[in-house]
Design a protein around this motif. Structure first.
Motif, PDB file in Angstrom:
ATOM      1  N   ASP A 116      12.229  27.256  35.207  1.00 52.18           N
ATOM      2  CA  ASP A 116      12.697  25.910  34.909  1.00 52.18           C
ATOM      3  C   ASP A 116      12.325  24.979  36.058  1.00 52.18           C
ATOM      4  N   ALA A 117      12.601  23.704  35.855  1.00 50.95           N
ATOM      5  CA  ALA A 117      12.200  22.697  36.845  1.00 50.95           C
ATOM      6  C   ALA A 117      12.891  22.906  38.191  1.00 50.95           C
ATOM      7  N   GLU A 118      14.126  23.369  38.161  1.00 46.96           N
ATOM      8  CA  GLU A 118      14.868  23.564  39.412  1.00 46.96           C
ATOM      9  C   GLU A 118      14.352  24.750  40.217  1.00 46.96           C
ATOM     10  N   GLN A 119      14.197  25.896  39.562  1.00 39.59           N
ATOM     11  CA  GLN A 119      13.807  27.114  40.268  1.00 39.59           C
ATOM     12  C   GLN A 119      12.297  27.317  40.306  1.00 39.59           C
ATOM     13  N   GLY A 120      11.582  26.526  39.543  1.00 41.61           N
ATOM     14  CA  GLY A 120      10.131  26.641  39.496  1.00 41.61           C
ATOM     15  C   GLY A 120       9.657  27.469  38.308  1.00 41.61           C
ATOM     16  N   TYR A 121       8.419  27.279  37.969  1.00 41.48           N
ATOM     17  CA  TYR A 121       7.807  27.977  36.835  1.00 41.48           C
ATOM     18  C   TYR A 121       6.870  29.061  37.344  1.00 41.48           C
ATOM     19  N   ARG A 122       6.677  30.079  36.512  1.00 44.98           N
ATOM     20  CA  ARG A 122       5.781  31.177  36.848  1.00 44.98           C
ATOM     21  C   ARG A 122       5.317  31.842  35.554  1.00 44.98           C
ATOM     22  N   ILE A 123       4.303  32.658  35.672  1.00 45.81           N
ATOM     23  CA  ILE A 123       3.852  33.453  34.532  1.00 45.81           C
ATOM     24  C   ILE A 123       4.890  34.544  34.292  1.00 45.81           C
TER      25      ILE A 123
ATOM     26  N   LEU B  92      -3.443  23.230  29.254  1.00 50.67           N
ATOM     27  CA  LEU B  92      -3.654  23.589  30.654  1.00 50.67           C
ATOM     28  C   LEU B  92      -3.113  22.508  31.597  1.00 50.67           C
ATOM     29  N   PRO B  93      -3.309  21.208  31.298  1.00 49.05           N
ATOM     30  CA  PRO B  93      -2.696  20.191  32.164  1.00 49.05           C
ATOM     31  C   PRO B  93      -1.164  20.262  32.190  1.00 49.05           C
ATOM     32  N   ASP B  94      -0.545  20.616  31.054  1.00 49.86           N
ATOM     33  CA  ASP B  94       0.925  20.786  31.028  1.00 49.86           C
ATOM     34  C   ASP B  94       1.345  21.872  32.021  1.00 49.86           C
ATOM     35  N   ILE B  95       0.652  22.996  31.980  1.00 49.95           N
ATOM     36  CA  ILE B  95       0.988  24.123  32.853  1.00 49.95           C
ATOM     37  C   ILE B  95       0.729  23.759  34.314  1.00 49.95           C
ATOM     38  N   ALA B  96      -0.383  23.076  34.569  1.00 56.94           N
ATOM     39  CA  ALA B  96      -0.693  22.653  35.941  1.00 56.94           C
ATOM     40  C   ALA B  96       0.434  21.772  36.490  1.00 56.94           C
ATOM     41  N   GLU B  97       0.936  20.872  35.660  1.00 55.27           N
ATOM     42  CA  GLU B  97       2.030  20.001  36.089  1.00 55.27           C
ATOM     43  C   GLU B  97       3.303  20.818  36.356  1.00 55.27           C
ATOM     44  N   MET B  98       3.591  21.777  35.484  1.00 57.65           N
ATOM     45  CA  MET B  98       4.783  22.619  35.664  1.00 57.65           C
ATOM     46  C   MET B  98       4.692  23.428  36.951  1.00 57.65           C
ATOM     47  N   PHE B  99       3.509  23.971  37.231  1.00 59.07           N
ATOM     48  CA  PHE B  99       3.291  24.805  38.416  1.00 59.07           C
ATOM     49  C   PHE B  99       3.039  23.970  39.669  1.00 59.07           C
TER      50      PHE B  99
ATOM     51  N   VAL C 158       0.202  22.444  40.456  1.00 55.98           N
ATOM     52  CA  VAL C 158      -1.118  22.820  40.960  1.00 55.98           C
ATOM     53  C   VAL C 158      -2.173  22.025  40.202  1.00 55.98           C
ATOM     54  N   GLU C 159      -3.409  22.118  40.643  1.00 52.09           N
ATOM     55  CA  GLU C 159      -4.530  21.483  39.946  1.00 52.09           C
ATOM     56  C   GLU C 159      -4.850  22.275  38.673  1.00 52.09           C
ATOM     57  N   VAL C 160      -5.411  21.589  37.687  1.00 50.54           N
ATOM     58  CA  VAL C 160      -5.804  22.248  36.433  1.00 50.54           C
ATOM     59  C   VAL C 160      -6.809  23.368  36.706  1.00 50.54           C
ATOM     60  N   THR C 161      -7.630  23.197  37.717  1.00 50.93           N
ATOM     61  CA  THR C 161      -8.617  24.239  38.032  1.00 50.93           C
ATOM     62  C   THR C 161      -7.936  25.563  38.386  1.00 50.93           C
ATOM     63  N   ARG C 162      -6.762  25.504  38.972  1.00 51.01           N
ATOM     64  CA  ARG C 162      -6.025  26.733  39.311  1.00 51.01           C
ATOM     65  C   ARG C 162      -5.565  27.440  38.031  1.00 51.01           C
ATOM     66  N   VAL C 163      -5.119  26.671  37.045  1.00 53.52           N
ATOM     67  CA  VAL C 163      -4.697  27.257  35.766  1.00 53.52           C
ATOM     68  C   VAL C 163      -5.918  27.848  35.066  1.00 53.52           C
ATOM     69  N   ARG C 164      -7.038  27.151  35.113  1.00 54.79           N
ATOM     70  CA  ARG C 164      -8.277  27.688  34.532  1.00 54.79           C
ATOM     71  C   ARG C 164      -8.655  29.015  35.205  1.00 54.79           C
ATOM     72  N   GLN C 165      -8.430  29.110  36.500  1.00 53.40           N
ATOM     73  CA  GLN C 165      -8.708  30.342  37.231  1.00 53.40           C
ATOM     74  C   GLN C 165      -7.806  31.479  36.742  1.00 53.40           C
ATOM     75  N   HIS C 166      -6.535  31.165  36.465  1.00 53.92           N
ATOM     76  CA  HIS C 166      -5.616  32.175  35.908  1.00 53.92           C
ATOM     77  C   HIS C 166      -6.153  32.699  34.580  1.00 53.92           C
ATOM     78  N   VAL C 167      -6.692  31.805  33.762  1.00 52.10           N
ATOM     79  CA  VAL C 167      -7.264  32.212  32.473  1.00 52.10           C
ATOM     80  C   VAL C 167      -8.495  33.086  32.722  1.00 52.10           C
ATOM     81  N   LYS C 168      -9.365  32.646  33.610  1.00 52.15           N
ATOM     82  CA  LYS C 168     -10.593  33.386  33.913  1.00 52.15           C
ATOM     83  C   LYS C 168     -10.280  34.782  34.454  1.00 52.15           C
ATOM     84  N   GLU C 169      -9.220  34.890  35.268  1.00 55.77           N
ATOM     85  CA  GLU C 169      -8.835  36.174  35.853  1.00 55.77           C
ATOM     86  C   GLU C 169      -8.065  37.062  34.875  1.00 55.77           C
ATOM     87  N   GLY C 170      -7.756  36.543  33.692  1.00 54.90           N
ATOM     88  CA  GLY C 170      -7.048  37.341  32.690  1.00 54.90           C
ATOM     89  C   GLY C 170      -5.543  37.357  32.851  1.00 54.90           C
ATOM     90  N   LEU C 171      -5.001  36.461  33.679  1.00 53.52           N
ATOM     91  CA  LEU C 171      -3.545  36.396  33.848  1.00 53.52           C
ATOM     92  C   LEU C 171      -2.883  35.672  32.673  1.00 53.52           C
TER      93      LEU C 171
END
Length: 126
Positions: free
Chosen positions: A62-69, A18-25, A27-40
């Motif tokens: 990617d790093a240039e264009q940004g990451y997304r689900i 989750l910290p890896d994804i937060a860094e890629m996005f 955002v804070e890790v809590t936001r990634v946890r929210q994505h998990v909680k919401e079923g995304l």
């Protein structure tokens, strides 16, 4: 959030914490946890420290264009949940090769072939 067995763990080629994804996005890790909680996203406990991990195939960009689900993932997860699938069963279905697809449903989603993946997920309910 669930723990997975070795069979499912072996199906998924790469994992992100989750910290890896937060860094890629960026955002804070809590936001990634929210994505998990919401079923995304699906997060499972694995490894020595039983940290939460998400399949890397669920993240696009990617790093240039940004990451997304990956496009279509959240809708597919919703369909599978509505069919009664557990997180472990969803991971197994998404990462098991299907010669008629071809590849895995997770690969098809990342290749923007989500319509066919969703059609198959809907057919599982019948």
């Amino acid at each position: 959030m669930t723990e997975i067995d070795a069979k499912i763990d072996a199906l998924v080629p790469a994992w992100l914490t989750l910290p890896d994804i937060a860094e890629m996005f960026d955002v804070e890790v809590t936001r990634v946890r929210q994505h998990v909680k919401e079923g995304l996203l699906i997060a499972v406990r694995r490894g020595e420290n039983r940290a939460l991990h998400v399949p890397a195939a669920f993240i696009d960009g990617d790093a240039e264009q940004g990451y997304r689900i990956v496009k279509g993932l959240s809708g597919t997860l919703t369909l599978l949940r509505d069919d009664g699938f557990s997180d472990e069963e969803m991971l197994e279905w998404l990462f098991t090769p299907d010669p008629t697809l071809p590849g895995t449903p997770a690969q098809a989603l990342s290749e923007n072939r989500g319509t066919e993946v969703k059609r198959r997920a809907q057919a599982l309910a019948v």
